[in-house]
Design a protein around this motif. Structure first.
Motif, PDB file in Angstrom:
ATOM      1  N   UNK A  46       0.842  -1.200  -0.131  1.00 32.67           N
ATOM      2  CA  UNK A  46       0.136   0.018  -0.038  1.00 32.67           C
ATOM      3  C   UNK A  46       0.780   1.125  -0.048  1.00 32.67           C
ATOM      4  N   UNK A  47       0.347   2.375   0.532  1.00 37.36           N
ATOM      5  CA  UNK A  47       1.177   3.653   0.667  1.00 37.36           C
ATOM      6  C   UNK A  47       2.472   3.498   1.364  1.00 37.36           C
ATOM      7  N   UNK A  48       2.712   2.477   2.190  1.00 37.50           N
ATOM      8  CA  UNK A  48       3.945   2.197   2.830  1.00 37.50           C
ATOM      9  C   UNK A  48       4.799   2.012   1.894  1.00 37.50           C
ATOM     10  N   UNK A  49       4.501   1.307   0.866  1.00 32.43           N
ATOM     11  CA  UNK A  49       5.768   1.102  -0.363  1.00 32.43           C
ATOM     12  C   UNK A  49       5.903   2.315  -1.171  1.00 32.43           C
ATOM     13  N   UNK A  50       5.033   3.266  -1.029  1.00 38.53           N
ATOM     14  CA  UNK A  50       5.074   4.568  -1.942  1.00 38.53           C
ATOM     15  C   UNK A  50       5.957   5.432  -0.994  1.00 38.53           C
ATOM     16  N   UNK A  51       5.890   5.531   0.170  1.00 41.66           N
ATOM     17  CA  UNK A  51       6.584   6.341   1.234  1.00 41.66           C
ATOM     18  C   UNK A  51       8.127   5.792   1.078  1.00 41.66           C
ATOM     19  N   UNK A  52       8.284   4.596   1.395  1.00 41.66           N
ATOM     20  CA  UNK A  52       9.517   3.855   1.459  1.00 41.66           C
ATOM     21  C   UNK A  52      10.110   3.575   0.267  1.00 41.66           C
TER      22      UNK A  52
END
Ligand code: F6P
Length: 365
Positions: A46-52
């Motif tokens: 999810x957005x975790x991958x987008x941030x990291x």
């Protein structure tokens, strides 16, 4: 992105709680994308991958054979809101804004658009990322079916199937032992899973958040059934249900989640009170994440495939800031900003509710 530039590279992520049908959407996006000359980049968790910065290329072979598979091959998370990102510092969790990191990755990966598959939380985040310059297309999912902008979200039908099957099984054991069995189902603040699942599985009593219940009406219904020769009862209770003089039962809170409140526990309370006040032996079953796991129903596979393919078409036509939505039997699209903050709840004139009452189901009113 300049108006004239063709959409050549799309990102895709699955945000929030998983549900059956996510893989069917990923497949529905990836397969037609090549016909539009697009490459697909799968963002992990999810957005975790987008941030990291965690992601991988997706090719046809990656999505081959995943139509019937539950979960999401990309991973998902309900703790990765870039605008409220949890960071561990000195054993404490600090909430910080990481939206610039998300934007940097979007740009570094050369994405022309991002397809975000998720529920209300994901659409909120998507809308804010859109305002920062990302070209977003939303695809609505949730077993809860609580998004007003679409007649149905994929995942709901599969969850209803699980509830219905569980009630069928509990029916035989409740009847053999002359017991009351309470089944707690998910749905957060909406009663759709309990209503539709309870209707499909023949529940005698359905308790939903939209109709605060009277304890006495529940006891009366069980005793009335007994007088009519039915020595068992099935109660289907939504996790968000509450008595008219009580509160929703909260299992835990976690500030890392987009919605910190985790509901759960009402089933045990209902079962205990029924046993105490009717003297009838009562058991409770909490279906929990069984409702989210496993293979999607045929209906959900079809809906997810349509949603995925339609999302790519929106991307190709640069219809950014739109969310795919089902209206009647047609897949259409709405503005993401019009889709957020509008919860779809069971209303007094909802047909399933009206029909449920007509066939004698008690809603504890
Ligand atoms: O929104 C889907 C849902 O399954 C709800 O029905 C439920 O309240 C919640 O997610 C459970 O979340 P988690 O998987 O974080 O326990």
């Amino acid at each position: 992105m300049a108006k004239s530039k063709k959409v050549k590279r799309i990102g895709i992520l699955t945000g929030g709680g998983d549900c059956p049908g996510l893989n069917a959407v990923i497949r529905g996006v990836t397969k037609p994308a090549q016909d539009y000359g697009m490459s697909v980049f799968g963002i992990l968790d999810g957005f975790e991958g987008l941030v990291e910065g965690r992601a991988k290329e997706l090719y046809n072979e990656d999505v081959s054979g995943i139509l019937a598979m539950g979960g999401t091959i990309l991973g998902s998370s309900n703790k990765g809101d870039p605008f409220r990102y949890p960071v561990a510092r000195d054993k404490e969790i600090e909430i910080v804004d990481k939206s610039q990191a998300a934007l940097r990755n979007y740009e570094a990966w050369n994405l022309d658009a991002l397809i975000a598959i998720g529920g209300d939380g994901t659409m909120h985040i998507s809308h804010r990322l859109g305002k920062m310059g990302m070209n977003i297309i939303g695809v609505p999912k949730t077993i809860d079916n609580d998004l007003d902008a679409t007649d149905l979200t994929f995942g709901h039908d599969s969850a209803v199937y699980v509830v219905s099957e569980a009630l069928d099984r509990l029916h035989t054991t409740a009847s053999s032992h002359h017991r009351v069995i309470v089944v707690e189902v998910m749905g957060r603040y909406a009663g759709w899973i309990a209503l539709n699942g309870g209707l499909a599985g023949g529940a005698d009593i359905i308790l939903i958040p939209e109709i605060p219940f009277s304890w006495q009406k529940i006891y009366d219904k069980i005793l009335q059934r007994e007088l009519a020769g039915k020595k068992f009862s099935l109660v289907c209770v939504a996790e968000g249900a509450k008595s008219f003089d009580g509160k929703m039962v909260v299992k835990s809170t976690d500030i890392k989640r987009s919605d910190p409140i985790q509901l759960g526990g009402i089933g045990a309370v209902v079962a205990k009170n029924i046993e105490l006040n009717t003297g009838r032996e009562t058991r409770v079953t909490v279906l929990g994440h069984l409702q989210r796991g496993g293979s999607p129903t045929p209906y959900d596979r079809i809906l997810s495939t349509k949603f995925g393919a339609f999302a790519v078409e929106l991307a190709a036509n640069k219809k950014f800031g739109r969310m795919v939505s089902l209206k009647g039997s047609d897949v259409k699209n709405v503005k993401i900003e019009d889709a957020i903050n509008k919860q779809k709840l069971v209303k007094p004139d909802t047909q399933a509710l009206v029909v449920g009452k007509a066939i004698g189901i008690s809603f504890g009113e």
